[in-house]
Design a protein around this motif. Structure first.
Motif, PDB file in Angstrom:
ATOM      1  N   PHE A   1       0.812  -1.215   0.000  1.00 58.73           N
ATOM      2  CA  PHE A   1       0.000   0.000   0.000  1.00 58.73           C
ATOM      3  C   PHE A   1       0.849   1.270   0.000  1.00 58.73           C
ATOM      4  N   ASP A   2       2.124   1.144  -0.312  1.00 58.06           N
ATOM      5  CA  ASP A   2       3.021   2.303  -0.260  1.00 58.06           C
ATOM      6  C   ASP A   2       2.654   3.383  -1.270  1.00 58.06           C
ATOM      7  N   ASP A   3       1.954   3.022  -2.344  1.00 65.63           N
ATOM      8  CA  ASP A   3       1.600   3.990  -3.383  1.00 65.63           C
ATOM      9  C   ASP A   3       0.147   4.445  -3.280  1.00 65.63           C
ATOM     10  N   VAL A   4      -0.504   4.102  -2.157  1.00 66.53           N
ATOM     11  CA  VAL A   4      -1.920   4.428  -1.971  1.00 66.53           C
ATOM     12  C   VAL A   4      -2.062   5.336  -0.754  1.00 66.53           C
ATOM     13  N   ASP A   5      -3.000   6.282  -0.821  1.00 69.01           N
ATOM     14  CA  ASP A   5      -3.142   7.250   0.269  1.00 69.01           C
ATOM     15  C   ASP A   5      -4.115   6.766   1.359  1.00 69.01           C
ATOM     16  N   PHE A   6      -3.921   5.548   1.826  1.00 64.32           N
ATOM     17  CA  PHE A   6      -4.686   5.047   2.965  1.00 64.32           C
ATOM     18  C   PHE A   6      -4.136   5.656   4.252  1.00 64.32           C
ATOM     19  N   THR A   7      -5.019   6.137   5.117  1.00 64.99           N
ATOM     20  CA  THR A   7      -4.617   6.575   6.447  1.00 64.99           C
ATOM     21  C   THR A   7      -4.921   5.472   7.445  1.00 64.99           C
ATOM     22  N   LEU A   8      -4.419   5.621   8.670  1.00 67.15           N
ATOM     23  CA  LEU A   8      -4.732   4.638   9.705  1.00 67.15           C
ATOM     24  C   LEU A   8      -6.233   4.606   9.984  1.00 67.15           C
ATOM     25  N   LYS A   9      -6.879   5.765   9.886  1.00 66.47           N
ATOM     26  CA  LYS A   9      -8.331   5.810  10.067  1.00 66.47           C
ATOM     27  C   LYS A   9      -9.033   5.027   8.963  1.00 66.47           C
ATOM     28  N   ASP A  10      -8.536   5.152   7.726  1.00 66.12           N
ATOM     29  CA  ASP A  10      -9.105   4.387   6.610  1.00 66.12           C
ATOM     30  C   ASP A  10      -8.984   2.888   6.860  1.00 66.12           C
ATOM     31  N   ILE A  11      -7.822   2.453   7.322  1.00 69.46           N
ATOM     32  CA  ILE A  11      -7.605   1.028   7.576  1.00 69.46           C
ATOM     33  C   ILE A  11      -8.565   0.528   8.649  1.00 69.46           C
ATOM     34  N   THR A  12      -8.759   1.312   9.706  1.00 66.23           N
ATOM     35  CA  THR A  12      -9.696   0.930  10.766  1.00 66.23           C
ATOM     36  C   THR A  12     -11.115   0.826  10.229  1.00 66.23           C
ATOM     37  N   CYS A  13     -11.512   1.781   9.392  1.00 70.71           N
ATOM     38  CA  CYS A  13     -12.855   1.753   8.798  1.00 70.71           C
ATOM     39  C   CYS A  13     -13.026   0.556   7.864  1.00 70.71           C
ATOM     40  N   ILE A  14     -11.986   0.231   7.106  1.00 73.53           N
ATOM     41  CA  ILE A  14     -12.049  -0.922   6.199  1.00 73.53           C
ATOM     42  C   ILE A  14     -12.230  -2.214   6.990  1.00 73.53           C
ATOM     43  N   LYS A  15     -11.512  -2.354   8.089  1.00 78.22           N
ATOM     44  CA  LYS A  15     -11.645  -3.558   8.925  1.00 78.22           C
ATOM     45  C   LYS A  15     -13.076  -3.709   9.433  1.00 78.22           C
ATOM     46  N   ALA A  16     -13.640  -2.617   9.937  1.00 74.62           N
ATOM     47  CA  ALA A  16     -15.003  -2.669  10.474  1.00 74.62           C
ATOM     48  C   ALA A  16     -16.016  -2.975   9.370  1.00 74.62           C
ATOM     49  N   ALA A  17     -15.828  -2.367   8.203  1.00 75.63           N
ATOM     50  CA  ALA A  17     -16.748  -2.583   7.084  1.00 75.63           C
ATOM     51  C   ALA A  17     -16.657  -4.013   6.568  1.00 75.63           C
ATOM     52  N   LEU A  18     -15.456  -4.570   6.522  1.00 76.20           N
ATOM     53  CA  LEU A  18     -15.285  -5.957   6.085  1.00 76.20           C
ATOM     54  C   LEU A  18     -15.974  -6.925   7.036  1.00 76.20           C
ATOM     55  N   LEU A  19     -15.829  -6.689   8.326  1.00 75.09           N
ATOM     56  CA  LEU A  19     -16.460  -7.565   9.313  1.00 75.09           C
ATOM     57  C   LEU A  19     -17.977  -7.523   9.158  1.00 75.09           C
ATOM     58  N   ARG A  20     -18.541  -6.330   9.017  1.00 70.23           N
ATOM     59  CA  ARG A  20     -19.995  -6.214   8.837  1.00 70.23           C
ATOM     60  C   ARG A  20     -20.450  -6.915   7.568  1.00 70.23           C
ATOM     61  N   ALA A  21     -19.715  -6.682   6.475  1.00 65.02           N
ATOM     62  CA  ALA A  21     -20.102  -7.269   5.198  1.00 65.02           C
ATOM     63  C   ALA A  21     -20.055  -8.788   5.240  1.00 65.02           C
ATOM     64  N   LEU A  22     -19.024  -9.343   5.869  1.00 62.16           N
ATOM     65  CA  LEU A  22     -18.906 -10.795   5.954  1.00 62.16           C
ATOM     66  C   LEU A  22     -20.007 -11.394   6.812  1.00 62.16           C
ATOM     67  N   LEU A  23     -20.319 -10.766   7.921  1.00 61.29           N
ATOM     68  CA  LEU A  23     -21.344 -11.298   8.824  1.00 61.29           C
ATOM     69  C   LEU A  23     -22.738 -11.152   8.212  1.00 61.29           C
ATOM     70  N   ASN A  24     -22.927 -10.187   7.316  1.00 59.25           N
ATOM     71  CA  ASN A  24     -24.215 -10.037   6.646  1.00 59.25           C
ATOM     72  C   ASN A  24     -24.348 -10.958   5.442  1.00 59.25           C
ATOM     73  N   MET A  25     -23.207 -11.353   4.879  1.00 60.79           N
ATOM     74  CA  MET A  25     -23.214 -12.111   3.630  1.00 60.79           C
ATOM     75  C   MET A  25     -23.322 -13.611   3.845  1.00 60.79           C
ATOM     76  N   TYR A  26     -22.711 -14.112   4.888  1.00 61.99           N
ATOM     77  CA  TYR A  26     -22.646 -15.565   5.098  1.00 61.99           C
ATOM     78  C   TYR A  26     -23.501 -15.935   6.283  1.00 61.99           C
ATOM     79  N   HIS A  27     -24.686 -16.331   5.979  1.00 58.08           N
ATOM     80  CA  HIS A  27     -25.656 -16.634   7.028  1.00 58.08           C
ATOM     81  C   HIS A  27     -26.310 -17.977   6.778  1.00 58.08           C
ATOM     82  N   THR A  28     -27.010 -18.469   7.777  1.00 57.08           N
ATOM     83  CA  THR A  28     -27.722 -19.735   7.646  1.00 57.08           C
ATOM     84  C   THR A  28     -28.835 -19.606   6.625  1.00 57.08           C
ATOM     85  N   ARG A  29     -28.985 -20.608   5.758  1.00 55.34           N
ATOM     86  CA  ARG A  29     -30.011 -20.565   4.728  1.00 55.34           C
ATOM     87  C   ARG A  29     -31.288 -21.208   5.221  1.00 55.34           C
TER      88      ARG A  29
END
Length: 326
Positions: free
Chosen positions: A298-326
């Protein structure tokens, strides 16, 4: 964003122009008959209609020339009936399902991060089209059958896996995909190493024999935009979660999860409780992102530490919403 939106904006623009012209002429003292307003409005509506036809005809040419993608073009590329996606469905169904999962996750995170979700989704759909050249060499297309890599040397296996990036770029040019979409193909692995086969080569090397690590690394470039960097994270996370069996655990427990491995099979793990599985998922997200940062991807990308924290939280939400019992 749509034909309806285009027509609505053109009508409002025509009304604005006609009213503005009437006001200017009134200030200048030009005499106006009773039907003057409707004549002016009709004239501008007609000119707007001609302009709209002209724009729709020229838009694809202008987009290709200046390298800018409209929302309409991105949605057209993302439609399942597009030639390359249809070919992917037919010849590499496992890779196609992988791309759909990646696109769903990446789009959800992009929305939370304020990125271009239409570009994100289109890029995710096409990032692995190079696997069409040799679909049977990728585990998601093997259908539980024998793994062709079992009879190959680690170096040759890695070369085959890595080549899907160059193959994808060639196919993208052949089918006329825009440059921004080609960036997702070229950058989604960056300069990462195919560790499974690299470690296998190290384990099989004779005493004193050196293993050239560069032979097991993608040629790059590293991600140059936030969108391609996000795709790299989601793609690696997809592989990590599935290889750990977290996707099945979360589905069985009524939570959620995903993913498939690029270079190996599934690893058996003892079943965990729901809270433990979610904790393991959080740790996996942290580890995947930390490893990419440690490699300098990520050396050529303007990610901040706040961005990384937000990405982690968004990924967790997306995964928990996507993979559920059918």
């Amino acid at each position: 964003e749509s034909r309806e939106s285009l027509v609505r904006r053109l009508v409002l623009f025509a009304l604005f122009l006609s009213v503005s012209r009437i006001v200017i002429l009134w200030i200048q003292g030009v005499p106006m008959t009773g039907g003057f307003f409707w004549i002016e409005t009709g004239r501008f509506l007609l000119l707007d209609a001609l302009a709209a036809i002209f724009m729709v005809v020229l838009l694809p040419l202008v987009e290709g020339y200046i390298g800018v993608l409209s929302i309409l073009r991105l949605r057209e590329l993302s439609h399942p009936s597009s030639p390359l996606l249809r070919k992917l469905q037919r010849d590499a169904p496992g890779t196609y399902q992988h791309c759909l999962s990646i696109a769903t996750l990446a789009e959800a995170v992009a929305i939370d991060m304020g990125m271009d979700e239409n570009l994100m989704k289109a890029g995710a759909y096409y990032h692995d089209i190079g696997k069409l050249r040799r679909p049977q060499f990728f585990v998601e297309n093997q259908g539980g059958g024998p793994n062709v890599h079992d009879g190959m040397s680690p170096t040759l296996s890695a070369m085959t896996i890595i080549s899907h990036v160059q193959d994808g770029l060639e196919m993208a040019r052949e089918y006329g995909l825009p440059r921004r979409i080609r960036d997702f193909i070229a950058e989604h692995h960056g300069t990462a190493c195919v560790r499974y086969f690299y470690n296998k080569a190290l384990a099989g090397a004779k005493k004193g024999e050196e293993v050239d690590r560069s032979s097991f690394c993608y040629p790059g470039p590293r991600p140059q935009s936030r969108e391609t960097a996000l795709l790299m994270i989601v793609d690696s996370l997809e592989a990590a979660v599935r290889s750990m069996g977290l996707d099945q655990e979360l589905q069985e427990q009524g939570s959620e999860g995903v993913e498939a491995s690029h270079d190996g099979g599934r690893t058996a793990h003892p079943n965990r409780g729901r809270s433990q599985s979610i904790k393991a998922l959080k740790q996996t997200i942290d580890q995947v992102i930390a490893s990419k940062m440690a490699e300098g991807q990520f050396d050529d990308v303007d990610f901040t530490l706040k961005d990384i924290t937000c990405i982690k939280a968004a990924l967790l939400r997306a995964l928990l919403n996507m993979y559920h019992t059918r």
